[in-house]
Design a protein around this motif. Sequence first.
Motif, mmCIF file in Angstrom:
data_model
loop_
_atom_site.group_PDB
_atom_site.id
_atom_site.type_symbol
_atom_site.label_atom_id
_atom_site.label_comp_id
_atom_site.label_asym_id
_atom_site.label_seq_id
_atom_site.Cartn_x
_atom_site.Cartn_y
_atom_site.Cartn_z
ATOM 1 N N GLY A 358 0.799 -1.223 0.000
ATOM 2 C CA GLY A 358 0.000 0.000 0.000
ATOM 3 C C GLY A 358 0.826 1.265 0.000
ATOM 4 N N LEU A 359 1.915 1.282 -0.777
ATOM 5 C CA LEU A 359 2.837 2.408 -0.759
ATOM 6 C C LEU A 359 2.762 3.227 -2.039
ATOM 7 C CD1 LEU A 359 6.063 0.726 0.686
ATOM 8 C CD2 LEU A 359 4.408 2.147 1.912
ATOM 9 N N ARG A 360 3.212 4.470 -1.932
ATOM 10 C CA ARG A 360 3.451 5.300 -3.113
ATOM 11 C C ARG A 360 4.678 6.164 -2.849
ATOM 12 N NH1 ARG A 360 -0.487 10.347 -4.092
ATOM 13 N NH2 ARG A 360 0.400 9.898 -6.134
ATOM 14 N N LEU A 361 5.528 6.227 -3.856
ATOM 15 C CA LEU A 361 6.710 7.082 -3.802
ATOM 16 C C LEU A 361 6.603 8.039 -4.982
ATOM 17 C CD1 LEU A 361 9.470 7.879 -2.656
ATOM 18 C CD2 LEU A 361 10.504 6.094 -4.084
ATOM 19 N N GLU A 362 6.159 9.257 -4.696
ATOM 20 C CA GLU A 362 5.995 10.230 -5.772
ATOM 21 C C GLU A 362 7.362 10.647 -6.298
ATOM 22 O OE1 GLU A 362 2.300 12.950 -4.818
ATOM 23 O OE2 GLU A 362 3.476 12.570 -3.006
ATOM 24 N N GLN A 363 7.410 10.935 -7.603
ATOM 25 C CA GLN A 363 8.700 11.238 -8.215
ATOM 26 C C GLN A 363 9.338 12.477 -7.600
ATOM 27 O OE1 GLN A 363 7.705 13.536 -12.297
ATOM 28 N NE2 GLN A 363 7.163 11.387 -12.342
ATOM 29 N N GLU A 364 8.530 13.429 -7.128
ATOM 30 C CA GLU A 364 9.122 14.643 -6.576
ATOM 31 C C GLU A 364 9.771 14.406 -5.216
ATOM 32 O OE1 GLU A 364 6.385 17.666 -4.876
ATOM 33 O OE2 GLU A 364 4.843 16.463 -5.856
ATOM 34 N N ARG A 365 9.527 13.249 -4.598
ATOM 35 C CA ARG A 365 10.159 12.953 -3.318
ATOM 36 C C ARG A 365 11.574 12.399 -3.485
ATOM 37 N NH1 ARG A 365 7.103 12.350 1.458
ATOM 38 N NH2 ARG A 365 4.969 13.118 1.230
ATOM 39 N N ILE A 366 11.890 11.927 -4.668
ATOM 40 C CA ILE A 366 13.217 11.367 -4.916
ATOM 41 C C ILE A 366 14.216 12.519 -4.961
ATOM 42 C CG2 ILE A 366 14.652 10.050 -6.510
ATOM 43 C CD1 ILE A 366 12.069 8.686 -7.474
ATOM 44 N N PRO A 367 15.271 12.480 -4.159
ATOM 45 C CA PRO A 367 16.234 13.589 -4.123
ATOM 46 C C PRO A 367 16.768 13.925 -5.512
ATOM 47 C CG PRO A 367 16.621 12.098 -2.292
ATOM 48 C CD PRO A 367 15.608 11.435 -3.168
ATOM 49 N N TRP A 368 16.851 15.223 -5.796
ATOM 50 C CA TRP A 368 17.226 15.657 -7.136
ATOM 51 C C TRP A 368 18.641 15.238 -7.546
ATOM 52 C CZ3 TRP A 368 14.153 16.486 -10.839
ATOM 53 C CH2 TRP A 368 14.562 17.132 -11.997
ATOM 54 N N PRO A 369 19.640 15.283 -6.662
ATOM 55 C CA PRO A 369 20.968 14.800 -7.078
ATOM 56 C C PRO A 369 20.934 13.347 -7.570
ATOM 57 C CG PRO A 369 21.150 16.047 -5.055
ATOM 58 C CD PRO A 369 19.691 15.867 -5.309
ATOM 59 N N HIS A 370 20.113 12.527 -6.925
ATOM 60 C CA HIS A 370 19.991 11.135 -7.368
ATOM 61 C C HIS A 370 19.355 11.070 -8.758
ATOM 62 C CE1 HIS A 370 19.393 6.793 -7.154
ATOM 63 N NE2 HIS A 370 18.137 6.999 -7.539
ATOM 64 N N VAL A 371 18.346 11.916 -9.005
ATOM 65 C CA VAL A 371 17.720 11.957 -10.327
ATOM 66 C C VAL A 371 18.750 12.309 -11.381
ATOM 67 C CG1 VAL A 371 16.016 13.150 -11.762
ATOM 68 C CG2 VAL A 371 15.452 12.541 -9.398
ATOM 69 N N MET A 372 19.582 13.315 -11.103
ATOM 70 C CA MET A 372 20.595 13.727 -12.067
ATOM 71 C C MET A 372 21.594 12.613 -12.356
ATOM 72 S SD MET A 372 19.804 16.780 -13.038
ATOM 73 C CE MET A 372 18.180 16.004 -13.050
ATOM 74 N N GLU A 373 22.007 11.913 -11.316
ATOM 75 C CA GLU A 373 22.934 10.806 -11.516
ATOM 76 C C GLU A 373 22.319 9.718 -12.399
ATOM 77 O OE1 GLU A 373 23.945 9.506 -7.632
ATOM 78 O OE2 GLU A 373 25.016 11.353 -7.100
ATOM 79 N N GLU A 374 21.041 9.428 -12.166
ATOM 80 C CA GLU A 374 20.376 8.391 -12.951
ATOM 81 C C GLU A 374 20.144 8.844 -14.389
ATOM 82 O OE1 GLU A 374 19.655 5.185 -12.107
ATOM 83 O OE2 GLU A 374 20.971 5.713 -10.430
ATOM 84 N N LEU A 375 19.862 10.144 -14.592
ATOM 85 C CA LEU A 375 19.724 10.655 -15.954
ATOM 86 C C LEU A 375 21.033 10.508 -16.710
ATOM 87 C CD1 LEU A 375 17.607 13.907 -15.449
ATOM 88 C CD2 LEU A 375 16.928 11.885 -16.750
#
Length: 402
Positions: A358-375
């Motif tokens: 019963g979980l949700r992890l919204e994309q805006e909760r993911i730390p931005w530095p991690h997003v940049m690394e994954e991009l």
Amino acid sequence: MSTVCVPPSAVSTRAETAYRNRRSKWVADPIAAESDSLSIALHPPSERQVAEDPDAVIAWVRVWQTRRGIGRVHWESRRWPSFGTQDVPVRVVFAGPGEIAAAAGHTSEWHTLTARRMQLVEALSPGTAALPGAIASSLSRWLQFDEADFTRLVGVVRWLADHPASGLFIRQLPVPGVDTKWISRHRGLVELLLEGAIGRRDLGVRSVPRLCHVAVCDRTALPSMPKHFAAPLDELAALPLRTERILVLENKEGLHALPHLPGTVAVHGSGYAVHELTAIPWLADSDVVYWGDLDTHGFAILDRFRAHLPDVRSFLMDLHTLEAWTALAVPEPSPSSHVPARLTPSEAEVFTRLREEGLRLEQERIPWPHVMEELARSFGGKIGHRRGSTTVDPTALGRGTS
């Protein structure tokens, strides 16, 4: 009396119930309504009750004897050994909707109902076989209108019935007092009556097109356009754009925060309307990557997208991302009941876990530095702000430079 006989004062309550339950049927079929009637049993006393409280019985009979007003009181003789033959009221009968409405204290309302029904029938004739039912089923709504709004209702439905494909915007409709806000408040009622009039709910008007938000993350793709802009889908489809990759994401702030991404244009997905993007030729011809929320709805949207573009890839919708940032997840208040059929095995594993926990992890909760690394890892090449050949270290993004 041990059992209270029905006094005249209690009749209105029972008539009120009958009136509320029957008025829609009367409006739908006024001819049949005229033969309707309401019979209310008065429950006259038994001989034993007379013996127990003769004064109360006498008073009750006298009240009915002196009663004046609509409705016919039926009397019957009762032969009681101890009291002889006595006439007692056994029922009161109201004939037709008018008498029932009057007994319920709704004469004025019934007059309004019948008058407005006639206005609607005359304005929307000949209509379809469904028109009487549409008028009747919606009476609780149009009955609440004041005269000005009811006049607007009749006028706009009549005009829409006469011009079933006008192509006008709502603000252009030539009906005094009817504007976009008025239609917005009463659209369901207008559509219901229009369906009764012409057999369909479509108003035949134009709507302001949905604007799709775009971020040109590689300015060489559209050098004459702003980096961020919004346009209707048909205008986007006409752009002379050829790009290596389209990143579709659901968070608008994320769209604006994206840095320079080589060969990439980002587009806002608009949730369950994401499949509408497939009408854009340059999007369908690109490598499309979808980045949605890590919840059951995110995967349901991805599934819908793949029904139109089977080769869509997902981004940050994997088990590694979920496990890395589970502490930032929250309970999903209303999980999707849809079971996606177009997920990869790893995506299906994440979906199952999200649904079970019963979980949700919204994309805006993911730390931005991690997003940049994954991009950087997923898209390859250097990413960051770009003016000419200047790039920014992705690990610096998220510290105020993006």
